[in-house]
Design a protein around this motif. Sequence first.
Motif, short mmCIF file in Angstrom:
data_model
loop_
_atom_site.label_atom_id
_atom_site.label_comp_id
_atom_site.label_asym_id
_atom_site.label_seq_id
_atom_site.Cartn_x
_atom_site.Cartn_y
_atom_site.Cartn_z
N THR A 197 -2.50 -0.56 10.26
CA THR A 197 -2.54 -1.51 11.37
C THR A 197 -1.16 -2.01 11.79
N PRO A 198 -0.32 -2.52 10.88
CA PRO A 198 1.01 -2.98 11.34
C PRO A 198 1.90 -1.85 11.81
N VAL A 199 1.72 -0.65 11.26
CA VAL A 199 2.52 0.50 11.69
C VAL A 199 2.15 0.88 13.12
N ALA A 200 0.85 0.94 13.41
CA ALA A 200 0.40 1.25 14.77
C ALA A 200 0.94 0.20 15.76
N LEU B 226 -2.43 14.49 10.46
CA LEU B 226 -1.83 14.14 11.74
C LEU B 226 -0.34 13.84 11.60
N GLY B 227 0.07 13.44 10.39
CA GLY B 227 1.50 13.26 10.13
C GLY B 227 2.26 14.57 10.26
N VAL C 157 7.75 8.41 7.61
CA VAL C 157 7.35 7.75 6.36
C VAL C 157 6.34 6.64 6.65
N LEU C 158 6.58 5.85 7.67
CA LEU C 158 5.68 4.74 7.99
C LEU C 158 4.31 5.24 8.42
N ARG D 233 0.80 -1.22 0.00
CA ARG D 233 0.00 0.00 0.00
C ARG D 233 0.84 1.28 0.00
N GLY D 234 2.14 1.14 -0.05
CA GLY D 234 3.01 2.30 -0.07
C GLY D 234 4.43 1.90 -0.43
N ARG D 235 5.23 2.87 -0.81
CA ARG D 235 6.59 2.59 -1.26
C ARG D 235 7.55 2.47 -0.08
#
Length: 602
Positions: A256-259, A174-175, A161-162, A121-123
């Motif tokens: 989800t995995p980043v959180a 929020l980033g 980035v994450l 879903r992202g680079r």
Amino acid sequence: MMNLFDFWLAHTPILGILIPAFTAFLLVLLGNPGSGSLAHDWRQPWRRGISLISVLLGLITAITYLIQASSGQIFVYQLSEWSAPFGIVLVLDRLSALMLVLTYALAAPVLWFASKEWDERGRYFHAMFHFLLMGLSGAFLTGDLFNLFVFFEILLIASYVLLLHGQGKARFQLGIHYVTINLLASALFLIGLGMIYGSVGSLNMADVTRLIPTLAQDQHKLAVAGGLLLFVVFGIKAAMLPVGFWLPKTYAVAATPVAAIFTIMTKVGIYAILRVNGTVFQDALSQKILMTWLLPIGLLTSLYGVIGALGADRLRRFVGFMILSSIGTILIALSMSNTMAWSAALYYLVHSTLIAAAFYLLCGWITSQRGEFKDHFKIAPKMKQDKAIAATFFLIALIMAGLPPFSGFLGKILLLQATADVAYQGWIIATVLIVSLLSIIAFTRVGFILFWRATAPENDQKEIAYTAYQILPNQAPARNDKSIYLLLTGLIVYVVAAAPILKYIDQTALQIGDAKLYERAILKTDVNGEVISIQPFDPDYLPETKYSGENEDPNAHYIPYVISEKTLKGEHISEYKQRQIKQQEIHQNHVNGETELKPMEQ
């Protein structure tokens, strides 16, 4: 085989940083197309394979470090073979080994889950993940305050980035908020380091600990002010009140995995408070100011977190507030400043990290089965896997709220036992018990909305709600449920094996409080047993090198103690310098009554 083992010992603990660093650079060099093309990119299996192998290798390395550190020995790695405090050193002790194992024990299941779908879903997801691990590993292993800042910046840049991984308006807004707060914290970090270096003349942790009590009154106050400024910075990272309001919303919008992996980020701040403010600044003034503020901050953070959880409108924000509450509990333990309390804090820290990660993964599972309702606390049709999800939620609630016989309960019992001879014992016990009660009420409210009040699915095939419900998945997202089960299994093992784990943690708390032990392990001494550290710093001092001509160097006799024997015999130490070293060594011996001074040959 012996040569490999010797190589491993010789380069402990730098390998703990190099493994994720080289992996991250390799993944960057491998390239990464747009997120829409990743599913069909031939390099994607290679990225996943390299990434997972590296994390497993990192986990094995961390476990071996834990075994090495369990002996009680402090392992010191001198970068460029320069001894502290002149060079930067990495330090592997019980605490850093414990934090490394926690980092990789969390990273392995989270990355395994993310490698099935989320990484598309992202680079550069995998590259940033390993840069994050590099920053975390470096922060836990460094013995230098400026190097701590460097590794903080590495992990923060990767986290920027994450956090935006998967894109979206809310993540971007929020980033920006998250980046702004951390840039401010980084500026304060540098100011604090400048104040410490300007007054102490060193940034090596062991050297700063040794020198602070010897400073003049004005320099001492400036150093203490710098240390307290670092406390504010670490408090921002740890999300304690009043500088932790950013956490629930920020983590709620992350993938989800980043959180899940971000649950270790707040623990870096807590680690830094313990490592720097708790053990480096051991002078009476620093400890008096710190402990005066740390207890009320911990009590308020714990209460605010659980009250925020009671009023949360989304499950992800609920988890964020519960994390704040657990941070407050750990700060309460740190504020008591005794070995038993620190041991309780470390045990609870591991528990709170893993259970919060499992909870964020459960949020992803619930969101996938509630369709348009996502994780909002609204009455929705019953989830297709409601029994499995409800059972998982119930187990997480028991562990996180601190009910027996799980790790949260044991951690709080240890904390309460540590209050025996502590001032404000009543306040601490009352807060811990009230927070536990409110946590149970908060989990009951969430379970009531998500499960007990869930409505029956629409049966009329003509209704839009029927079609919307039917297209929802019948199973959890790939590897989502299994990742949760892995973390929960780890937590169950954590409480079953509490006896040996607590023995290790008790010894860890004892070790980090022994400043003289670190001084002997990290700093070098001369023939008289005096620590080699030039204080105060002389701005006019210019050491003679091969390229600077023949200048008198009054500190030449220290050189054999701060560089390796091979470097000493190398071509960069001129003949003139060698003669200076020899003469000054003879002079030192003469002062000690061992021989007579001989003039240096010209």
